[in-house]
Design a protein around this motif. Sequence first.
Motif, PDB file in Angstrom:
ATOM      1  N   UNK A  53       0.807  -1.226   0.000  1.00 32.36           N
ATOM      2  CA  UNK A  53       0.000   0.000   0.000  1.00 32.36           C
ATOM      3  C   UNK A  53       0.839   1.273   0.000  1.00 32.36           C
ATOM      4  N   UNK A  54       2.108   1.189   0.349  1.00 31.88           N
ATOM      5  CA  UNK A  54       2.968   2.371   0.366  1.00 31.88           C
ATOM      6  C   UNK A  54       3.570   2.677  -1.005  1.00 31.88           C
ATOM      7  N   UNK A  55       3.473   1.745  -1.949  1.00 36.94           N
ATOM      8  CA  UNK A  55       4.034   1.947  -3.289  1.00 36.94           C
ATOM      9  C   UNK A  55       3.204   2.987  -4.046  1.00 36.94           C
ATOM     10  N   UNK A  56       3.859   3.851  -4.808  1.00 38.08           N
ATOM     11  CA  UNK A  56       3.151   4.935  -5.492  1.00 38.08           C
ATOM     12  C   UNK A  56       2.184   4.460  -6.569  1.00 38.08           C
ATOM     13  N   UNK A  57       2.361   3.235  -7.071  1.00 35.66           N
ATOM     14  CA  UNK A  57       1.464   2.709  -8.100  1.00 35.66           C
ATOM     15  C   UNK A  57       0.513   1.649  -7.542  1.00 35.66           C
ATOM     16  N   UNK A  58       0.370   1.593  -6.223  1.00 38.27           N
ATOM     17  CA  UNK A  58      -0.528   0.623  -5.598  1.00 38.27           C
ATOM     18  C   UNK A  58      -1.985   1.066  -5.746  1.00 38.27           C
ATOM     19  N   UNK A  59      -2.899   0.163  -5.433  1.00 39.00           N
ATOM     20  CA  UNK A  59      -4.345   0.401  -5.530  1.00 39.00           C
ATOM     21  C   UNK A  59      -4.832   1.337  -4.436  1.00 39.00           C
ATOM     22  N   UNK A  60      -5.688   2.272  -4.816  1.00 39.57           N
ATOM     23  CA  UNK A  60      -6.479   3.045  -3.854  1.00 39.57           C
ATOM     24  C   UNK A  60      -7.896   3.155  -4.414  1.00 39.57           C
ATOM     25  N   UNK A  61      -8.849   3.376  -3.538  1.00 40.00           N
ATOM     26  CA  UNK A  61     -10.237   3.605  -3.938  1.00 40.00           C
ATOM     27  C   UNK A  61     -10.501   5.099  -3.774  1.00 40.00           C
ATOM     28  N   UNK A  62     -10.810   5.752  -4.872  1.00 40.21           N
ATOM     29  CA  UNK A  62     -10.999   7.195  -4.862  1.00 40.21           C
ATOM     30  C   UNK A  62     -12.486   7.556  -4.828  1.00 40.21           C
ATOM     31  N   UNK A  63     -12.820   8.554  -4.038  1.00 38.82           N
ATOM     32  CA  UNK A  63     -14.165   9.140  -4.065  1.00 38.82           C
ATOM     33  C   UNK A  63     -14.159  10.161  -5.189  1.00 38.82           C
ATOM     34  N   UNK A  64     -15.053  10.037  -6.142  1.00 34.39           N
ATOM     35  CA  UNK A  64     -15.052  10.984  -7.253  1.00 34.39           C
ATOM     36  C   UNK A  64     -15.262  12.401  -6.745  1.00 34.39           C
ATOM     37  N   UNK A  65     -16.180  12.577  -5.810  1.00 31.73           N
ATOM     38  CA  UNK A  65     -16.359  13.887  -5.170  1.00 31.73           C
ATOM     39  C   UNK A  65     -15.670  13.816  -3.809  1.00 31.73           C
ATOM     40  N   UNK A  66     -14.588  14.554  -3.661  1.00 28.50           N
ATOM     41  CA  UNK A  66     -13.782  14.500  -2.439  1.00 28.50           C
ATOM     42  C   UNK A  66     -14.606  14.830  -1.197  1.00 28.50           C
ATOM     43  N   UNK A  67     -14.286  14.164  -0.112  1.00 27.93           N
ATOM     44  CA  UNK A  67     -14.959  14.414   1.163  1.00 27.93           C
ATOM     45  C   UNK A  67     -14.779  15.875   1.560  1.00 27.93           C
ATOM     46  N   UNK A  68     -13.600  16.432   1.272  1.00 29.00           N
ATOM     47  CA  UNK A  68     -13.325  17.834   1.586  1.00 29.00           C
ATOM     48  C   UNK A  68     -14.220  18.791   0.801  1.00 29.00           C
ATOM     49  N   UNK A  69     -14.784  18.313  -0.316  1.00 27.85           N
ATOM     50  CA  UNK A  69     -15.671  19.145  -1.138  1.00 27.85           C
ATOM     51  C   UNK A  69     -17.137  18.795  -0.955  1.00 27.85           C
ATOM     52  N   UNK A  70     -17.461  18.109   0.129  1.00 28.68           N
ATOM     53  CA  UNK A  70     -18.861  17.793   0.420  1.00 28.68           C
ATOM     54  C   UNK A  70     -19.284  16.388   0.034  1.00 28.68           C
ATOM     55  N   UNK A  71     -18.344  15.570  -0.444  1.00 30.46           N
ATOM     56  CA  UNK A  71     -18.665  14.181  -0.767  1.00 30.46           C
ATOM     57  C   UNK A  71     -18.898  13.369   0.498  1.00 30.46           C
ATOM     58  N   UNK A  72     -19.552  12.228   0.338  1.00 27.29           N
ATOM     59  CA  UNK A  72     -19.837  11.359   1.490  1.00 27.29           C
ATOM     60  C   UNK A  72     -18.842  10.208   1.519  1.00 27.29           C
ATOM     61  N   UNK A  73     -18.546   9.706   2.691  1.00 29.03           N
ATOM     62  CA  UNK A  73     -17.637   8.582   2.849  1.00 29.03           C
ATOM     63  C   UNK A  73     -18.229   7.328   2.226  1.00 29.03           C
ATOM     64  N   UNK A  74     -19.523   7.105   2.451  1.00 29.71           N
ATOM     65  CA  UNK A  74     -20.205   5.909   1.953  1.00 29.71           C
ATOM     66  C   UNK A  74     -21.359   6.359   1.059  1.00 29.71           C
ATOM     67  N   UNK A  75     -21.635   5.579   0.034  1.00 29.60           N
ATOM     68  CA  UNK A  75     -22.794   5.853  -0.792  1.00 29.60           C
ATOM     69  C   UNK A  75     -22.490   6.582  -2.081  1.00 29.60           C
ATOM     70  N   UNK A  76     -21.225   6.850  -2.353  1.00 25.76           N
ATOM     71  CA  UNK A  76     -20.901   7.424  -3.649  1.00 25.76           C
ATOM     72  C   UNK A  76     -20.006   6.463  -4.409  1.00 25.76           C
ATOM     73  N   UNK A  77     -19.888   6.666  -5.684  1.00 26.71           N
ATOM     74  CA  UNK A  77     -19.107   5.771  -6.530  1.00 26.71           C
ATOM     75  C   UNK A  77     -17.637   5.823  -6.137  1.00 26.71           C
ATOM     76  N   UNK A  78     -17.051   4.634  -5.914  1.00 26.03           N
ATOM     77  CA  UNK A  78     -15.614   4.547  -5.680  1.00 26.03           C
ATOM     78  C   UNK A  78     -14.951   4.167  -6.994  1.00 26.03           C
ATOM     79  N   UNK A  79     -13.815   4.783  -7.267  1.00 33.12           N
ATOM     80  CA  UNK A  79     -13.089   4.593  -8.516  1.00 33.12           C
ATOM     81  C   UNK A  79     -11.714   4.002  -8.199  1.00 33.12           C
ATOM     82  N   UNK A  80     -11.312   2.912  -8.906  1.00 34.88           N
ATOM     83  CA  UNK A  80      -9.971   2.378  -8.674  1.00 34.88           C
ATOM     84  C   UNK A  80      -8.920   3.320  -9.253  1.00 34.88           C
ATOM     85  N   UNK A  81      -7.885   3.601  -8.455  1.00 38.40           N
ATOM     86  CA  UNK A  81      -6.817   4.497  -8.906  1.00 38.40           C
ATOM     87  C   UNK A  81      -5.484   4.067  -8.337  1.00 38.40           C
ATOM     88  N   UNK A  82      -4.420   4.489  -9.012  1.00 42.82           N
ATOM     89  CA  UNK A  82      -3.078   4.356  -8.437  1.00 42.82           C
ATOM     90  C   UNK A  82      -2.970   5.371  -7.301  1.00 42.82           C
TER      91      UNK A  82
END
Length: 101
Positions: A53-82
């Motif tokens: 998980x510490x590798x820069x090209x490892x998997x993360x699940x991204x919230x399309x609308x960031x939590x800092x911008x009013x997105x929700x932790x659960x219930x929004x589409x998660x996108x696979x990203x490096x």
Amino acid sequence: MGSRSVRDGKGHRAYRREQAALKRRTKVEDLPCGYGSPSGWGCGEHIDTDLPSTHRMSFTADHDKAIANGGRLVGQVLVPMHRRCNSLKSDHAATEIWAAS
């Protein structure tokens, strides 16, 4: 309410379940970075889900609308990203371009 308290709150376990399910799906279906992103973020390259998980090209699940911008932790589409692509995206919001009239 700060994003830290949102992450530690009621939906944290549900988010972790969704994240794990997306990681399994990414591995089985070989989903590329940014697959299904409504805002178009991601490089489109293969994600190696076996990297630490510490590798820069490892998997993360991204919230399309960031939590800092009013997105929700659960219930929004998660996108696979490096991890690197997710870091570059940060909490940037999608930009709408309007034609001049």
